[in-house]
Design an enzyme around this catalytic site. Structure first.
Site, PDB file in Angstrom:
ATOM      1  N   SER A 256       0.789  -1.218  -0.091  1.00 29.78           N
ATOM      2  CA  SER A 256      -0.030  -0.159   0.105  1.00 29.78           C
ATOM      3  C   SER A 256       0.842   1.263   0.041  1.00 29.78           C
ATOM      4  O   SER A 256       2.152   1.297   0.070  1.00 29.78           O
ATOM      5  CB  SER A 256      -0.997   0.012   1.239  1.00 29.78           C
ATOM      6  OG  SER A 256      -0.235   0.387   2.433  1.00 29.78           O
ATOM      7  N   LYS A 257       0.323   2.461  -0.282  1.00 31.62           N
ATOM      8  CA  LYS A 257       1.020   3.587  -0.289  1.00 31.62           C
ATOM      9  C   LYS A 257       1.894   3.995   0.932  1.00 31.62           C
ATOM     10  O   LYS A 257       2.777   4.544   0.815  1.00 31.62           O
ATOM     11  CB  LYS A 257       0.143   4.714  -0.697  1.00 31.62           C
ATOM     12  CG  LYS A 257      -0.341   4.801  -2.227  1.00 31.62           C
ATOM     13  CD  LYS A 257      -0.874   6.059  -2.306  1.00 31.62           C
ATOM     14  CE  LYS A 257      -1.182   6.299  -3.834  1.00 31.62           C
ATOM     15  NZ  LYS A 257      -2.555   6.882  -4.168  1.00 31.62           N
ATOM     16  N   ARG A 258       1.128   3.437   2.002  1.00 37.79           N
ATOM     17  CA  ARG A 258       1.983   3.427   3.222  1.00 37.79           C
ATOM     18  C   ARG A 258       3.536   3.036   3.535  1.00 37.79           C
ATOM     19  O   ARG A 258       4.295   3.494   4.061  1.00 37.79           O
ATOM     20  CB  ARG A 258       1.052   2.922   4.650  1.00 37.79           C
ATOM     21  CG  ARG A 258       0.109   3.863   4.912  1.00 37.79           C
ATOM     22  CD  ARG A 258      -0.697   3.087   6.059  1.00 37.79           C
ATOM     23  NE  ARG A 258      -1.425   1.854   5.814  1.00 37.79           N
ATOM     24  CZ  ARG A 258      -0.855   0.595   6.068  1.00 37.79           C
ATOM     25  NH1 ARG A 258       0.106   0.628   7.141  1.00 37.79           N
ATOM     26  NH2 ARG A 258      -1.616  -0.463   5.554  1.00 37.79           N
ATOM     27  N   GLY A 260       5.494   3.400   0.972  1.00 37.53           N
ATOM     28  CA  GLY A 260       6.558   4.041   0.192  1.00 37.53           C
ATOM     29  C   GLY A 260       5.778   4.564  -1.073  1.00 37.53           C
ATOM     30  O   GLY A 260       4.650   4.134  -1.267  1.00 37.53           O
TER      31      GLY A 260
END
Ligand code: GLU
Length: 480
Positions: A256-258, A260
């Protein structure tokens, strides 16, 4: 080659942010499949979620595909008989079809407010039931509906999923999939703002764009019954579904975007060659017949096969991209790498007008990097004269060093041109034999004068790289 006719596939991103590597995987697999069978690769922008719409996203999606060389055949700003390719420009069509479903009793108006829906969900959660719309608007009478519409009460339209049935469909990767209709919600198809949801719009577009195969991420597998319902309601035959495996981090958590910034433009801007990005992404859930790892785009088109898409999740290991990137930098034609690197030298104000020297510098420095901008780190010493440290300047001033330098300058001046590395090596050996000097006493003064340090590249490599004139000038400077 096996032939499949009339392949039409689409990459259908929602423009809600930058194109990330997961999206590139979907685009690439569709592209490869289309190209392999002379099919058509369509780009469709699914911009029906106005709350998440990001204006810069469309430009980023298109430019990223273009930078990767994944050119679409039909799509925004291109001709094609299925246009328009922005869903926001196809609203009339969605309204007409939603109305058709309502008239046929396969969809219904829902006037529930947000508070009512929140309340419904909370109660279901407390009762440990599946949280889904409970169908309370399904049985409103025509008069009730008419009255609410006339009173302009906001509404959505929901599909009327039949109870007690099983949605049964084939997926090329997953095989036969069966999902009980009780687990499928009466999904909204038209929202209060008049825009369709993804489900309605995608099915209508896939039908009218004559999409033969839908290749998309596995996260859509559980939406497929809703799509199947719509196909059946409209009396259309569905496409072949191909759900691509999930992407996981190396610790097997969901990507997920979390974790990176996986936007492809960031990687390309950071200097990873597009060939490496494509190759890396191609192996996220697909493998070749012989498990080979390195492929050009052309080779991927040849090799690609839907049968070798894997069921199990693909591990997104960014260190592999580093490795592939280094491999491509070393393997691409030298001229091409040199061309790509020019900008980094310009940025640092390094004068690279001597093309012969520049190519030699690149040829050496590219062995030491995994991404292009690092090239100057391993190249700029060939364009500057490093001030000598105490130890080096003492060595170079010794009589024995001066003897070596003087001999070498003379021999180099007299040497025939062009002088390749082998000829220079012969000269070094001759110097050693004639002066009776060898080892460090021979190499250190030459390397210090040429390179500014006792340690570093071989003498023939240095002289070859600088060329005769620059080598002579560097050596001269250290003769007292
Ligand atoms: N718009 C959807 C997405 O962004 C497309 C899903 C599909 O390919 O059907 O993932």
């Amino acid at each position: 080659m096996e032939t499949i006719n009339d392949i039409r596939v689409r990459f259908a991103p929602s423009p809600t942010g930058l194109l990330h590597l997961g999206g590139v995987r979907t685009a690439l697999f569709n592209y490869l499949f289309a190209k392999k069978y002379n099919g058509t690769f369509i780009l469709r922008i699914e911009d029906t979620d106005r709350t998440r719409f990001d204006e810069n996203s469309v430009e980023n999606l298109i430019s990223s595909l273009c930078r990767l060389g994944l050119d679409y055949d039909e799509g925004p700003y291109k001709e094609g008989d299925s246009k328009p390719y922005f869903q926001s420009e196809r609203l009339d069509m969605y309204h007409k079809h939603a109305k058709q479903l309502i008239d046929n009793g396969q969809a219904y108006y829902c006037f529930c407010t947000k508070d009512e829906l929140d309340d419904m969900r909370k109660k279901q959660e407390i009762a440990k039931e599946t949280t889904k719309y409970d169908g309370r608007c399904k049985n409103l009478s025509d008069t009730e509906i008419q009255a609410k519409l006339e009173a302009k009460i906001p509404f959505v339209v929901r599909m009327k999923i039949p109870s007690d049935t099983v949605f049964d469909f084939e997926d090329l990767v997953r095989g036969n999939v069966q999902i009980a209709s009780d687990l499928v919600e009466d999904q909204v198809i038209l929202k209060a703002d008049g825009f369709p949801t993804y489900h309605l719009a995608a099915v209508i577009d896939d039908h009218y764009m004559r999409i033969s195969h839908v290749l998309r991420g596995e996260e859509w597998l559980y939406s497929t019954p809703k799509h199947l319902f719509l196909y059946q309601a409209f009396g259309w035959s569905p496409p072949i579904w191909v759900h691509l495996p999930l992407l996981l981090n190396t610790d097997r958590s969901k990507l997920s975007k979390r974790h990176g910034d996986f936007s492809v433009s960031t990687y390309l801007d950071a200097g990873y060659p597009k060939e490496a990005v494509i190759n890396f992404v191609a192996l996220l859930g697909w493998h070749s017949a012989d498990d080979r790892e390195l492929f050009s785009l052309g080779e991927l088109i040849q090799e690609f096969s839907l049968e070798r898409i894997t069921k199990s999740a693909a591990i997104f290991d960014i260190t592999k991209l580093e490795w592939m990137s280094g491999w491509y930098i070393r393997s691409l034609p030298l001229q091409e790498v040199a061309h790509k690197c020019r900008v980094y030298f310009e940025k640092e104000g390094i004068d690279i007008h001597d093309e012969v020297k520049y190519l030699k510098v690149i040829s050496r420095a590219r062995d030491q990097i995994n991404k292009l901008p690092d090239i100057t780190l391993h190249a700029k010493m060939f364009y500057t004269e490093t001030p000598l440290n105490q130890e080096c300047s003492e060595i170079v001033q010794q009589d024995i060093s001066q003897k070596v330098l003087t001999w070498f300058v003379k021999a180099l001046q007299e040497g025939e041109e062009p002088m390749d590395k082998e000829a220079i090596q012969i000269l070094v050996s001759k110097c050693s034999a004639e002066l009776g000097i060898k080892g460090k006493a021979l190499y250190f003064p030459l390397r210090i004068a040429l390179f500014g340090d006792c340690h570093g590249p071989d003498i023939p490599l240095l002289i070859d790289l600088y060329g005769k004139q620059e080598s002579l000038s560097r050596l001269h400077k250290h003769i007292l």
